[in-house]
Motif scaffolding. Structure first.
Motif, PDB file in Angstrom:
ATOM      1  N   LEU A  95     -28.814  53.636  17.380  1.00 39.96           N
ATOM      2  CA  LEU A  95     -29.999  53.912  16.575  1.00 39.96           C
ATOM      3  C   LEU A  95     -31.102  52.896  16.832  1.00 39.96           C
ATOM      4  CD1 LEU A  95     -28.310  54.927  13.201  1.00 39.96           C
ATOM      5  CD2 LEU A  95     -29.598  56.416  14.750  1.00 39.96           C
ATOM      6  N   LEU A  96     -30.730  51.690  17.184  1.00 38.30           N
ATOM      7  CA  LEU A  96     -31.713  50.669  17.523  1.00 38.30           C
ATOM      8  C   LEU A  96     -32.342  50.956  18.880  1.00 38.30           C
ATOM      9  CD1 LEU A  96     -33.115  47.944  17.017  1.00 38.30           C
ATOM     10  CD2 LEU A  96     -31.125  46.829  18.041  1.00 38.30           C
ATOM     11  N   ARG A  97     -31.498  51.244  19.864  1.00 37.70           N
ATOM     12  CA  ARG A  97     -31.995  51.453  21.225  1.00 37.70           C
ATOM     13  C   ARG A  97     -32.751  52.771  21.374  1.00 37.70           C
ATOM     14  NH1 ARG A  97     -26.853  49.566  25.007  1.00 37.70           N
ATOM     15  NH2 ARG A  97     -26.811  47.368  24.346  1.00 37.70           N
ATOM     16  N   CYS A  98     -32.373  53.755  20.603  1.00 37.67           N
ATOM     17  CA  CYS A  98     -32.987  55.083  20.721  1.00 37.67           C
ATOM     18  C   CYS A  98     -33.728  55.461  19.444  1.00 37.67           C
ATOM     19  CB  CYS A  98     -31.920  56.118  21.048  1.00 37.67           C
ATOM     20  SG  CYS A  98     -31.070  55.826  22.623  1.00 37.67           S
ATOM     21  N   ALA A  99     -34.368  54.486  18.833  1.00 42.66           N
ATOM     22  CA  ALA A  99     -35.073  54.738  17.575  1.00 42.66           C
ATOM     23  C   ALA A  99     -36.194  55.750  17.746  1.00 42.66           C
ATOM     24  CB  ALA A  99     -35.628  53.427  17.008  1.00 42.66           C
ATOM     25  N   SER A 100     -36.805  55.788  18.931  1.00 43.92           N
ATOM     26  CA  SER A 100     -37.876  56.750  19.199  1.00 43.92           C
ATOM     27  C   SER A 100     -38.019  56.917  20.707  1.00 43.92           C
ATOM     28  CB  SER A 100     -39.199  56.254  18.599  1.00 43.92           C
ATOM     29  OG  SER A 100     -40.235  57.181  18.814  1.00 43.92           O
ATOM     30  N   TYR A 101     -38.080  58.178  21.158  1.00 44.99           N
ATOM     31  CA  TYR A 101     -38.244  58.426  22.585  1.00 44.99           C
ATOM     32  C   TYR A 101     -38.771  59.841  22.809  1.00 44.99           C
ATOM     33  CZ  TYR A 101     -33.607  60.643  22.153  1.00 44.99           C
ATOM     34  OH  TYR A 101     -32.545  61.418  21.765  1.00 44.99           O
ATOM     35  N   PRO A 102     -39.497  60.058  23.912  1.00 47.58           N
ATOM     36  CA  PRO A 102     -40.065  61.380  24.196  1.00 47.58           C
ATOM     37  C   PRO A 102     -39.073  62.273  24.932  1.00 47.58           C
ATOM     38  CG  PRO A 102     -40.832  59.809  25.815  1.00 47.58           C
ATOM     39  CD  PRO A 102     -39.956  59.027  24.865  1.00 47.58           C
ATOM     40  N   VAL A 103     -39.120  63.565  24.615  1.00 47.35           N
ATOM     41  CA  VAL A 103     -38.298  64.555  25.303  1.00 47.35           C
ATOM     42  C   VAL A 103     -39.085  65.855  25.397  1.00 47.35           C
ATOM     43  CG1 VAL A 103     -36.156  65.883  25.296  1.00 47.35           C
ATOM     44  CG2 VAL A 103     -36.156  63.553  24.416  1.00 47.35           C
ATOM     45  N   LEU A 104     -39.398  66.281  26.614  1.00 48.93           N
ATOM     46  CA  LEU A 104     -40.038  67.571  26.850  1.00 48.93           C
ATOM     47  C   LEU A 104     -41.230  67.828  25.931  1.00 48.93           C
ATOM     48  CD1 LEU A 104     -36.887  69.844  27.370  1.00 48.93           C
ATOM     49  CD2 LEU A 104     -38.286  68.695  29.093  1.00 48.93           C
ATOM     50  N   GLY A 105     -42.103  66.850  25.835  1.00 43.95           N
ATOM     51  CA  GLY A 105     -43.307  67.015  25.045  1.00 43.95           C
ATOM     52  C   GLY A 105     -43.146  66.772  23.558  1.00 43.95           C
ATOM     53  N   SER A 106     -41.947  66.448  23.127  1.00 44.17           N
ATOM     54  CA  SER A 106     -41.687  66.135  21.723  1.00 44.17           C
ATOM     55  C   SER A 106     -41.311  64.667  21.596  1.00 44.17           C
ATOM     56  CB  SER A 106     -40.561  67.009  21.179  1.00 44.17           C
ATOM     57  OG  SER A 106     -40.895  68.379  21.269  1.00 44.17           O
ATOM     58  N   GLN A 107     -41.431  64.132  20.392  1.00 44.67           N
ATOM     59  CA  GLN A 107     -41.029  62.759  20.125  1.00 44.67           C
ATOM     60  C   GLN A 107     -39.850  62.770  19.163  1.00 44.67           C
ATOM     61  OE1 GLN A 107     -42.512  60.305  21.783  1.00 44.67           O
ATOM     62  NE2 GLN A 107     -41.265  58.639  20.959  1.00 44.67           N
ATOM     63  N   VAL A 108     -38.716  62.289  19.623  1.00 40.70           N
ATOM     64  CA  VAL A 108     -37.515  62.202  18.803  1.00 40.70           C
ATOM     65  C   VAL A 108     -37.473  60.814  18.171  1.00 40.70           C
ATOM     66  CG1 VAL A 108     -34.996  62.180  18.842  1.00 40.70           C
ATOM     67  CG2 VAL A 108     -36.255  63.824  20.247  1.00 40.70           C
ATOM     68  N   SER A 109     -37.179  60.746  16.888  1.00 38.47           N
ATOM     69  CA  SER A 109     -37.092  59.438  16.229  1.00 38.47           C
ATOM     70  C   SER A 109     -36.009  59.452  15.160  1.00 38.47           C
ATOM     71  CB  SER A 109     -38.438  59.057  15.602  1.00 38.47           C
ATOM     72  OG  SER A 109     -38.816  59.982  14.595  1.00 38.47           O
ATOM     73  N   PHE A 110     -35.499  58.264  14.867  1.00 41.37           N
ATOM     74  CA  PHE A 110     -34.475  58.094  13.851  1.00 41.37           C
ATOM     75  C   PHE A 110     -34.838  56.912  12.967  1.00 41.37           C
ATOM     76  CE2 PHE A 110     -32.456  60.082  17.473  1.00 41.37           C
ATOM     77  CZ  PHE A 110     -31.740  61.120  16.898  1.00 41.37           C
ATOM     78  N   ASP A 111     -34.684  57.069  11.669  1.00 46.40           N
ATOM     79  CA  ASP A 111     -34.900  55.991  10.704  1.00 46.40           C
ATOM     80  C   ASP A 111     -33.665  55.863   9.829  1.00 46.40           C
ATOM     81  OD1 ASP A 111     -37.777  55.372  11.177  1.00 46.40           O
ATOM     82  OD2 ASP A 111     -38.034  57.447  10.545  1.00 46.40           O
ATOM     83  N   VAL A 112     -33.243  54.647   9.573  1.00 44.97           N
ATOM     84  CA  VAL A 112     -32.159  54.415   8.635  1.00 44.97           C
ATOM     85  C   VAL A 112     -32.763  54.420   7.232  1.00 44.97           C
ATOM     86  CG1 VAL A 112     -30.345  52.858   7.877  1.00 44.97           C
ATOM     87  CG2 VAL A 112     -30.827  53.118  10.316  1.00 44.97           C
ATOM     88  N   VAL A 113     -32.502  55.463   6.495  1.00 42.47           N
ATOM     89  CA  VAL A 113     -33.036  55.583   5.140  1.00 42.47           C
ATOM     90  C   VAL A 113     -32.321  54.614   4.211  1.00 42.47           C
ATOM     91  CG1 VAL A 113     -33.383  57.158   3.192  1.00 42.47           C
ATOM     92  CG2 VAL A 113     -33.632  57.998   5.536  1.00 42.47           C
ATOM     93  N   ASP A 114     -31.014  54.502   4.367  1.00 42.25           N
ATOM     94  CA  ASP A 114     -30.219  53.600   3.530  1.00 42.25           C
ATOM     95  C   ASP A 114     -29.043  53.086   4.339  1.00 42.25           C
ATOM     96  OD1 ASP A 114     -28.779  52.282   1.584  1.00 42.25           O
ATOM     97  OD2 ASP A 114     -28.977  53.873   0.083  1.00 42.25           O
ATOM     98  N   PRO A 115     -29.051  51.781   4.701  1.00 39.45           N
ATOM     99  CA  PRO A 115     -27.966  51.231   5.519  1.00 39.45           C
ATOM    100  C   PRO A 115     -26.687  50.978   4.722  1.00 39.45           C
ATOM    101  CG  PRO A 115     -29.515  49.506   4.970  1.00 39.45           C
ATOM    102  CD  PRO A 115     -30.096  50.780   4.431  1.00 39.45           C
ATOM    103  N   ARG A 116     -26.779  51.029   3.394  1.00 39.54           N
ATOM    104  CA  ARG A 116     -25.607  50.830   2.533  1.00 39.54           C
ATOM    105  C   ARG A 116     -25.487  52.002   1.559  1.00 39.54           C
ATOM    106  NH1 ARG A 116     -22.814  46.633   2.680  1.00 39.54           N
ATOM    107  NH2 ARG A 116     -22.151  46.838   0.503  1.00 39.54           N
TER     108      ARG A 116
END
Length: 227
Positions: free
Chosen positions: A146-167
């Motif tokens: 999740l740290l390394r791939c927190a945000s990246y482009p794919v085929l014209g889209s932007q994929v992103s991940f956020d940790v809403v609650d780590p606990r």
């Protein structure tokens, strides 16, 4: 923490879009049909091979039943074996599969797909059993991806991940929000609930139900399924 935690809202979850996420082939594995691509677990399975079953409330299975998601959902039969690791992200430039060793120490797994009556994005639940000590290391692997791939482009889209609650769930789990942003349509949002109990790891992928309370309720049911 691995990814800067975004705020946990207890009301309406913003930025949702219930459209299909099948915009990127084979981006994740169980992290998909939403926030990053198509499910490998579905490949090779024709419509005639998919059976549905509504789990009874007394079902001892560790997997959610259709009723746990709501009245408008149907559940496929459970599948055993070792499905792809739920956090695979082959389309992420910073992702290398060999950097995440825990997945090779799974002993067993069971998974199920869930399909809403309106034909929108499916949900997915996988419960994995690890060799002694490796469930915790799997959690570390998830944090790292999740740290390394927190945000990246794919085929014209932007994929992103956020940790809403780590606990999440009083420290027993982690709540992650995945998003696909596209210029020509509204964002698509999916939530991922991961819970570790001993050497067992439960991961639910859920299309945005529209509120934090709905996510919390389904997550609590997934925990109860672990016994």
């Amino acid at each position: 923490m691995f990814v800067s935690s975004s705020r946990t809202s207890r009301g309406r979850i913003r930025g949702s879009g219930r459209g299909s996420l099948a915009v990127v082939p084979a981006v994740l594995a169980a992290l998909m049909v939403m926030a990053a691509g198509c499910h490998r677990g579905e490949s090779g399975i024709g419509p005639d091979e998919r059976h549905t079953a509504n789990a009874e409330r007394g079902d001892p299975s560790p997997l959610l039943g259709a009723g746990d998601l709501g009245a408008d959902w149907r559940a496929d039969d459970a599948r055993t074996g070792l499905p792809p690791w739920p956090w695979e992200q082959d389309s992420c430039p910073s992702y290398r599969s060999s950097d995440y060793p825990a997945k090779s120490h799974r002993r067993a797994a069971v998974e199920r797909y869930y399909r809403p009556s309106d034909g929108s994005s499916p949900a997915h639940h996988v419960v994995e059993t690890y060799e002694p000590g490796w469930a915790e290391r799997n959690v570390d692997d998830v944090r790292r991806v999740l740290l390394r791939c927190a945000s990246y482009p794919v085929l014209g889209s932007q994929v992103s991940f956020d940790v809403v609650d780590p606990r999440y769930l009083d420290g027993a789990g982690m709540l992650v929000r995945g998003r696909i942003a596209r210029a020509d349509t509204s964002n698509t949002v999916t939530y991922f609930v991961m819970v570790q109990r001993g050497e067992t790891v439960s991961t639910v992928r859920l299309p945005d139900p529209g509120s934090q309370a709905a996510v919390d309720e389904i997550a609590a049911r997934a925990v109860a399924r672990l016994g």
